[in-house]
Design a protein around this motif. Sequence first.
Motif, short mmCIF file in Angstrom:
data_model
loop_
_atom_site.label_atom_id
_atom_site.label_comp_id
_atom_site.label_asym_id
_atom_site.label_seq_id
_atom_site.Cartn_x
_atom_site.Cartn_y
_atom_site.Cartn_z
N GLY A 7 0.82 -1.19 0.00
CA GLY A 7 0.00 0.00 0.00
C GLY A 7 0.85 1.24 0.00
O GLY A 7 2.09 1.18 0.05
N ALA A 8 0.18 2.39 -0.06
CA ALA A 8 0.86 3.68 -0.07
C ALA A 8 0.45 4.49 1.14
O ALA A 8 -0.71 4.46 1.56
N SER A 9 1.37 5.25 1.69
CA SER A 9 1.10 6.09 2.85
C SER A 9 0.69 7.50 2.46
O SER A 9 0.22 8.27 3.30
N ALA A 10 0.86 7.87 1.19
CA ALA A 10 0.48 9.19 0.70
C ALA A 10 0.43 9.13 -0.82
O ALA A 10 0.97 8.21 -1.45
N ALA A 11 -0.23 10.15 -1.43
CA ALA A 11 -0.40 10.15 -2.88
C ALA A 11 0.92 10.19 -3.63
O ALA A 11 1.03 9.66 -4.74
N ASP A 12 1.93 10.83 -3.04
CA ASP A 12 3.21 10.97 -3.72
C ASP A 12 4.23 9.94 -3.25
O ASP A 12 5.42 10.08 -3.52
N ARG A 13 3.75 8.91 -2.55
CA ARG A 13 4.63 7.85 -2.09
C ARG A 13 4.39 6.58 -2.89
O ARG A 13 3.25 6.27 -3.26
N PRO A 14 5.43 5.81 -3.18
CA PRO A 14 5.24 4.55 -3.90
C PRO A 14 4.56 3.50 -3.02
O PRO A 14 4.57 3.60 -1.79
N LEU A 15 3.95 2.52 -3.65
CA LEU A 15 3.43 1.40 -2.89
C LEU A 15 4.60 0.58 -2.35
O LEU A 15 5.59 0.34 -3.06
N GLU A 16 4.47 0.18 -1.11
CA GLU A 16 5.52 -0.60 -0.47
C GLU A 16 4.91 -1.59 0.51
O GLU A 16 3.75 -1.47 0.90
N GLU A 17 5.70 -2.56 0.89
CA GLU A 17 5.21 -3.58 1.81
C GLU A 17 4.94 -2.97 3.18
O GLU A 17 5.71 -2.14 3.67
N MET A 18 3.81 -3.35 3.77
CA MET A 18 3.44 -2.87 5.09
C MET A 18 2.64 -3.93 5.81
O MET A 18 2.07 -4.85 5.18
N ALA A 19 2.60 -3.84 7.12
CA ALA A 19 1.79 -4.75 7.93
C ALA A 19 0.43 -4.11 8.17
O ALA A 19 0.33 -2.92 8.47
N ILE A 20 -0.63 -4.91 8.00
CA ILE A 20 -1.99 -4.45 8.29
C ILE A 20 -2.68 -5.50 9.16
O ILE A 20 -2.20 -6.63 9.30
N THR A 21 -3.81 -5.12 9.74
CA THR A 21 -4.57 -6.07 10.55
C THR A 21 -5.91 -6.37 9.89
O THR A 21 -6.50 -5.52 9.22
N ARG A 22 -6.38 -7.60 10.08
CA ARG A 22 -7.71 -8.02 9.66
C ARG A 22 -8.47 -8.52 10.89
O ARG A 22 -7.87 -9.11 11.80
N ARG A 23 -9.79 -8.30 10.90
CA ARG A 23 -10.60 -8.80 12.01
C ARG A 23 -10.65 -10.33 11.99
O ARG A 23 -10.47 -10.97 10.95
N GLN A 24 -10.93 -10.90 13.15
CA GLN A 24 -11.21 -12.32 13.21
C GLN A 24 -12.60 -12.56 12.62
O GLN A 24 -13.48 -11.72 12.73
N PRO A 25 -12.83 -13.70 11.97
CA PRO A 25 -14.13 -13.95 11.35
C PRO A 25 -15.27 -13.95 12.37
O PRO A 25 -15.20 -14.61 13.41
N GLY A 26 -16.33 -13.18 12.06
CA GLY A 26 -17.55 -13.21 12.84
C GLY A 26 -18.46 -14.33 12.38
O GLY A 26 -18.10 -15.12 11.48
N PRO A 27 -19.67 -14.44 12.93
CA PRO A 27 -20.56 -15.56 12.60
C PRO A 27 -20.86 -15.71 11.12
O PRO A 27 -21.05 -16.83 10.63
N HIS A 28 -20.93 -14.60 10.37
CA HIS A 28 -21.28 -14.66 8.95
C HIS A 28 -20.09 -14.32 8.04
O HIS A 28 -20.27 -14.06 6.85
N ASP A 29 -18.89 -14.38 8.58
CA ASP A 29 -17.70 -14.00 7.82
C ASP A 29 -16.99 -15.18 7.20
O ASP A 29 -17.03 -16.32 7.72
N VAL A 30 -16.29 -14.89 6.11
CA VAL A 30 -15.41 -15.85 5.45
C VAL A 30 -14.00 -15.25 5.42
O VAL A 30 -13.81 -14.12 4.96
N GLN A 31 -13.05 -16.00 5.95
CA GLN A 31 -11.64 -15.57 5.87
C GLN A 31 -11.01 -16.24 4.66
O GLN A 31 -11.10 -17.45 4.49
#
Length: 349
Positions: A7-31
Amino acid sequence: MTILAYGASAADRPLEEMAITRRQPGPHDVQIEIVFCGICHSDLHQVRSEWAGTIYPCVPGHEIVGRVAAVGGHVTAHKVGDLVGVGCIVDSCQHCPDCGEGLENYCDGMVGTYNSPTPDAPGHTLGGYSQAIVVHERYVLKITHPEDQLAAVAPLLCAGITTWSPLRHWGTGPGKKVGIVGIGGLGHMGVKLAHALGAHVVAFTTSPDKIADAKALGAHEVVVSRSAEEMAAHAQSFDLIVNTVAAPHDLDAFLVLLKRDGTMALVGAPATPHPSPNVFNLIMKRRSLAGSMIGGIPETQEMLDFCAEHGITADIEMIRADEIEAAYERMLAGDVKYRFVMDIATMGA
């Protein structure tokens, strides 16, 4: 859970590797463990703030295919190990008339796969240039193509449905003459789908170099749109023209090619407006200039099933995750046939 993404941290920044978080699956979720993600021109527009309202960090990607890794307790339509896809929608209000008709793409509460507000951290959706995603089961699509075609299926989740929806809405089939303007990521799918639906397909391109390619994709005829003579030969003959070009251009040149009551549907989304068309080209033949945006979940599933039945996939070039910036520049130059797809396994490698 913490995963890797690009992803990118700003419009004038290149895309680069970063760590992100995802929620744990809820009752109707698919991971979903993401295997491949297509690269759409919309990704570039959004990540570089060419479209208003970009929220950073921006992780693009809405042509997602992969395998189900986990499901919530109430999920019945998907199971661990299934091949699935996620397109441009990950949520909607689920109770308005649009949602009730399976047209979630037109819901005022539609939540895009990236850059839309969400309760999940960091407060907006993060897309498919990532190792995993968690999505409500309603917005997860079944993939029945052979597994070895999975990468080439990814662009169907945007490029495929974006062209399928107007073709279906305006009744493409045998006896209809359909034009596809632009032979790129969207246009090459439009040609394939219109041909498979039984229409007489005419491809429009500015480049004579694409004539052979367009015919190989399924076009019965190819018109070089810079040629006034070639354009004039098709005056007042089209039932439908699907215009995929994502740059401002003269719409009148194509409107005059429509029959009485014909329609030109715009699906390309330029960063700046088209020149205003001449109203007389519309009113004198009761022509329509329309717009169309992706499709709802039922229509997207219909498109995927049709493509699996007819052996249709996108023409792709695979890239590593760390090649994304170079791929964007090549995409701007039209140097791809016809869709880049990111191999998610290359993240962190």
